[in-house]
Design an enzyme around this catalytic site. Structure first.
Site: not given
Length: 350
Positions: A24, A43, A47, A67, A139, A177, A181, A205, A207
């Site tokens: 992102g 979110r 940060k 969110d 993914s 995970y 996905k 794949t 990264v």
């Protein structure tokens, strides 16, 4: 962008969800560099401050607090946007495996919210009346290189999805995970079809390359696990090669270029595997060891057992007109350099 039919207007406005994540944060920078207007969702606005100087963008960049788990939270962020990049699915390996009724806990606290969050975003896109296409970053974990009898397929393409029941039963490295996905993408395509949303999926794949995030991305930790000593991430690296017959990867710049490419190409549809190169686990470990001379890692002898049994094909994306800029050594060397600069790896001895 080269090789696109550019059905979007030249000064398009895009929403990037999960803008503080690895892909992102790069994608926001790439879109601003192209002259686009970007609505970046985070979110926690606090940060994201460390990224503002990197992104620049001036009036072409707007930050939105949103969110996935709050319905309607993305309504303002996607309003007026031509396209949306759906990246905001957390990669979290910190799960309490001691919970009673563990599988029910995973379903209720991780999988169901991930699916609901994905649908919440698509509902906001539907309400916008401006969004022409949504690009979902999936993914390779959702895929398998073996048939129902456990035999290697000669070619792995976008149709080679894992069965959710198999993921539940095998519980290979990173399985939670993978399930989030797999189930989120399935729900997204079903909702898109039922509601007339143009949805395209890019299957990423592992990264690597430079990162801008405040923490070392999980995919980078997987790539560096042969020299970092983080066994949990090395287990994921090994699980990928066991399931896929080799270890495929892609440079951060190329995965971002692929996301933009399928967003802007009028003929893009369905799912696209994005990988620049793939190799055996032993070759990958040896290349990492070669690139990081500080390490005392023992080289793995390469032999006939390291032959790659199947082709993880990126043909569909290439046939559409996409080309990769970075090979495997680029990925490894740039990842090592960034990890040293960040302090995650010790400086290479002279």
């Amino acid at each position: 962008m080269e090789d696109t039919l550019n059905w979007m207007k030249s000064n398009a406005t895009y929403c990037v969800t999960g803008a503080t994540g690895y892909i992102g944060s790069w994608l926001v920078a790439a879109l601003l560099k192209r002259g686009c207007t970007v609505h970046a969702t985070v979110r926690d606005l606090e940060k994201s401050k460390h990224l503002l100087s990197l992104w620049g963008g001036g009036e072409r960049l707007r930050l939105f607090k949103a969110d996935l788990f709050e319905e309607g939270s993305f309504d303002e962020a996607v309003k007026g946007c031509d396209g949306v990049f759906l990246l905001a699915v957390p990669l979290d390996f910190n799960v309490d495996f001691t919970k009673e009724n563990f599988e029910d806990y995973i379903q209720a606290n991780i999988l169901d919210p991930a699916i609901k969050g994905t649908l919440n975003l698509l509902k906001s896109c539907l309400k916008s009346n401006s969004v022409k296409r949504v690009v979902y970053t999936s993914s390779l974990g959702t895929m398998t290189a073996k048939d129902s009898n456990g035999n290697w397929k000669s070619i792995v393409d976008e149709s080679c999805l894992q069965e959710a029941d198999t993921v539940w039963s095998t519980k290979a490295g990173g399985w939670i995970y993978v399930l989030s996905k797999l189930l989120s993408e399935e729900a997204a395509f079903k909702f898109a079809k039922e509601n007339g949303i143009d949805l395209v999926s890019v299957i990423s794949t592992t990264v690597g390359g430079q990162f801008f995030t405040s923490k070392v991305p999980a995919s980078v930790k997987i790539l560096m696990s042969p020299i970092s000593g983080e066994t949990d991430f090395y287990k994921i690296l090994s699980a990928v090669t066991v399931r896929m017959g080799s270890f495929p990867s892609v440079h951060i710049e190329d995965i971002c270029r692929a996301n933009i490419f399928v967003m802007e190409h009028a003929k893009a549809e369905g799912r696209y595997i994005c990988r620049s190169q793939t190799c055996s686990l032993s070759k990958f470990v040896n290349l990492v060891a070669k690139g990081y001379s500080y390490s005392n890692i023992e080289r793995i002898p390469e032999n006939n057992d390291d032959e790659i049994p199947c082709d993880i094909s990126t043909k569909k994306l290439i046939d559409l007109g996409f080309s990769y800029k970075h090979g495997l050594e680029d990925i490894i060397n740039e990842t090592i350099k960034c990890c040293i600069d960040f302090g995650y790896l010790l400086p290479i001895s002279q």
